[in-house]
Design an enzyme around this catalytic site. Structure first.
Site, short mmCIF file in Angstrom:
data_model
loop_
_atom_site.label_atom_id
_atom_site.label_comp_id
_atom_site.label_asym_id
_atom_site.label_seq_id
_atom_site.Cartn_x
_atom_site.Cartn_y
_atom_site.Cartn_z
N GLN A 20 12.25 0.91 1.84
CA GLN A 20 12.09 0.10 3.04
C GLN A 20 12.28 -1.36 2.66
O GLN A 20 11.67 -1.87 1.72
CB GLN A 20 10.70 0.30 3.65
CG GLN A 20 10.53 -0.50 4.94
CD GLN A 20 9.12 -0.41 5.52
OE1 GLN A 20 8.17 -0.16 4.80
NE2 GLN A 20 8.99 -0.64 6.82
N LYS A 52 -1.12 1.10 0.39
CA LYS A 52 -0.92 -0.34 0.19
C LYS A 52 -2.27 -1.04 0.17
O LYS A 52 -2.57 -1.89 -0.68
CB LYS A 52 -0.06 -0.94 1.31
CG LYS A 52 1.24 -0.25 1.62
CD LYS A 52 1.97 -0.96 2.77
CE LYS A 52 2.96 -0.08 3.50
NZ LYS A 52 4.05 0.42 2.71
N SER A 92 0.06 5.98 1.93
CA SER A 92 1.05 5.27 2.73
C SER A 92 0.58 3.85 3.01
O SER A 92 0.28 3.11 2.09
CB SER A 92 1.35 6.06 4.01
OG SER A 92 2.56 5.62 4.60
N HIS A 126 5.64 13.72 2.45
CA HIS A 126 4.88 12.48 2.36
C HIS A 126 3.39 12.76 2.57
O HIS A 126 2.99 13.43 3.52
CB HIS A 126 5.37 11.49 3.43
CG HIS A 126 4.75 10.14 3.35
ND1 HIS A 126 4.56 9.45 2.17
CD2 HIS A 126 4.26 9.33 4.33
CE1 HIS A 126 4.00 8.28 2.42
NE2 HIS A 126 3.81 8.19 3.72
N GLU A 128 7.42 -5.02 10.37
CA GLU A 128 6.80 -3.85 11.00
C GLU A 128 5.36 -4.11 11.38
O GLU A 128 4.92 -3.79 12.49
CB GLU A 128 6.88 -2.64 10.06
CG GLU A 128 6.25 -1.39 10.68
CD GLU A 128 6.34 -0.17 9.78
OE1 GLU A 128 5.58 0.78 10.03
OE2 GLU A 128 7.16 -0.15 8.85
#
Length: 536
Positions: free
Chosen positions: A273, A236, A232, A362, A281
């Site tokens: 997203q 990244k 997640s 997820h 965010e």
């Protein structure tokens, strides 16, 4: 987006695999062949002036990773070193923010239980630490840096014979902070108003850990056999860590979503997203990216080139096709685009993209990743394997690179680096399909295959002959047991045996000598396919 994920699930799958033997003896001192000896091999490259934001053209398709800033294309594999540096500078300026070079002083300690890092630069100081869980034996051990921690999964990496370094990215770049008051060890050195985003700050922290491993002499942990993983938001981070430090031998991002692997141009159309949401965010992106959240087509760089920055080192991208918010289709396009650079460099077997999984949870541990995961760790960190990477996309999130590029992949020579423009000969695609013979009229077809155990992806290039065509049909025969499961840029008839593929509305008209591509994904073994093209 998906707060507080379970991380390091890539390595967790190893525990269930049961086929990797823990190493109890000493590892050889030779450097891992897939890692570079320095953080940035192209630091000495002369980079032309980067474009100004106001002068950037709009380009809906992905930028050509082989095209230099001066407009020429690279022609040898040695040219990639400085072309990669140009991509790095573009990515820093417009997407991530600058990753500074090694500070003036990096010191620390290494033991079987922990690593301490102390940084001094321009009169400023910061420090952070990471825990170590090493296998039994004398070492020195390869290392897997896990962003965000992973708890009970420690035994999984240890079972593979590597030490686990649990790294807290928030100690280096804290989430929940405004862009004008960023916090953490990175910003203590470079200022809380630094325009560099958290992902590069986290990457900087891993690089400083490697600095300390190098200075410690490798008696406990090997700096030259290092992997990185996370899921997640930490996926990244793992992606950017691997892209920006060439000492990383194996990069394993998991379900990274927007600001990770997915192409930025593809995110708006996929339902992932949004770029503005990801930018707002958390300060993951660099501050300059704020100007592109509504216009990614103005970017002179995209994430397929971030993938390419990792080449020829090991890359294993794990993705989730069941959550559109993660942008898996755009991620697969990034992998396919980056894989073209891997192949041009003769390193096609070093990249794997895998989204063909059944469980949509997820950051779940997935049985489908166990074998390729073992193979990647063995090959890139332990030096005991030579498995070939694969592109394995789920049918519901299959990207089509042909829709996103106008460039073709050159055949790069093995000679020295050259600043001269390449030959005027048209480049061929990599992996190159067998070129169809010249035809006086009609059309020809050639196919290239990416195969794995149980499936394949075929890319078919259709080329008009001496005269223009207004439509085309391609016929081929699949071997017994092979079936077509998905196709793009074509209308398919039949799924097994003798199958046919016809043009769609936008790719049927071809001028003399012009070509177009379509593709299909299949199950089973493709073997050798011989396409036959008929103009209509």
């Amino acid at each position: 987006m998906f707060r507080k994920p379970i991380v390091a699930l890539a390595v967790a799958a190893l525990a269930a695999a049961g086929a990797v033997t823990a190493a109890t003896g000493s590892f050889g001192a030779a450097a891992a062949p897939f890692a570079a000896g320095v953080e940035d091999e192209g630091a000495d490259c002369a980079v032309p002036a980067l474009p100004d934001q106001g002068s950037l053209p709009t380009e809906a398709r992905l930028p050509d990773p082989f095209k230099r800033l001066d407009g020429t294309r690279i022609s040898t594999q040695a040219d990639w070193r400085c072309r990669r540096t140009e991509i790095k500078k573009l990515a820093e300026k417009f997407v991530y923010g600058e990753k500074p070079a090694k500070p003036s002083s990096v010191t620390g300690t290494v033991s079987r239980t922990g690593i301490s890092v102390n940084v001094s630069h321009n009169g400023r100081n910061s420090s952070f630490s990471a825990s170590v869980d090493a296998p039994s034996g004398n070492g020195p051990f390869p290392v897997v840096v896990v962003l965000g921690g992973f708890g009970a999964d420690t035994a999984a990496i240890k079972a593979a014979g590597a030490a686990v370094v649990s790294y807290d990215p928030y100690a280096v770049g804290r989430e929940g902070t405004p862009r004008n008051n960023k916090q953490g060890a990175f910003y203590s050195i470079y200022g809380n108003t630094s325009s560099t985003g958290l992902l590069v700050a986290w990457a900087w922290g891993v690089s400083r850990i490697i600095d300390v491993l190098e200075s410690a002499g490798g008696s406990v942990l090997r700096a030259d056999a290092t992997g990185v993983t996370g899921c997640s938001r930490f996926g990244k981070g793992a992606f950017v860590v691997g892209a920006f430090d060439q000492r990383i031998a194996l990069t394993m991002p998991i379900e990274s979503g927007t600001a990770g692997v997915p192409i930025l141009r593809g995110v708006p159309g996929e339902g992932a997203q949004s770029l503005s949401s990801a930018y707002g965010e958390q300060p993951w992106f660099g501050d300059a990216f704020g100007s592109f959240t509504g216009s990614p087509t103005r970017l002179p760089v995209d994430t397929h080139e971030t993938v390419a920055m990792i080449a020829p080192r090991g890359l294993f991208v794990m993705d989730n096709p069941h959550i559109a918010n993660l942008g898996p289709r755009s991620a697969s396009v990034a992998a396919l685009g980056g894989a073209e650079v891997y192949r041009a460099l003769g390193a096609g077997p070093n990249i794997t993209y895998w989204s063909d999984v059944a469980d949509g949870t997820h950051c779940a541990s997935r049985s489908e990743w166990r074998t390729p995961l073992q193979q990647n760790i063995q090959k890139f960190l332990l030096g005991t394997g030579n498995a070939t990477g694969t592109i394995r996309m789920h049918s519901k999130a299959t990207g089509n690179l042909a829709e996103w590029r106008t460039w073709t992949t050159p055949t790069l020579g093995s000679g020295p680096a050259s600043s001269a423009p390449p030959s005027s000969q048209p480049p061929s695609s990599a992996p190159p399909p067998s070129s169809p013979p010249p035809v006086p009229g009609g059309c020809g077809a050639a196919v290239s295959l990416n195969q794995w155990n149980g499936g394949f992806v075929a890319t078919v290039r259709v080329t008009a002959g001496a005269s223009a065509v207004n439509g085309w049909n391609v016929a081929l025969t699949l071997p017994s047991g092979a079936t077509v499961s998905n196709s793009w840029n074509t209308t398919a008839s039949g799924t097994s045996g003798a199958v046919r593929f016809a043009n769609v509305s936008y790719n049927g008209r071809l001028a003399a000598g012009q070509n177009t591509e379509f593709g299909f994904q299949g199950t089973g073994t493709a073997g050798t396919l011989t396409p036959a093209c008929t103009a209509s």
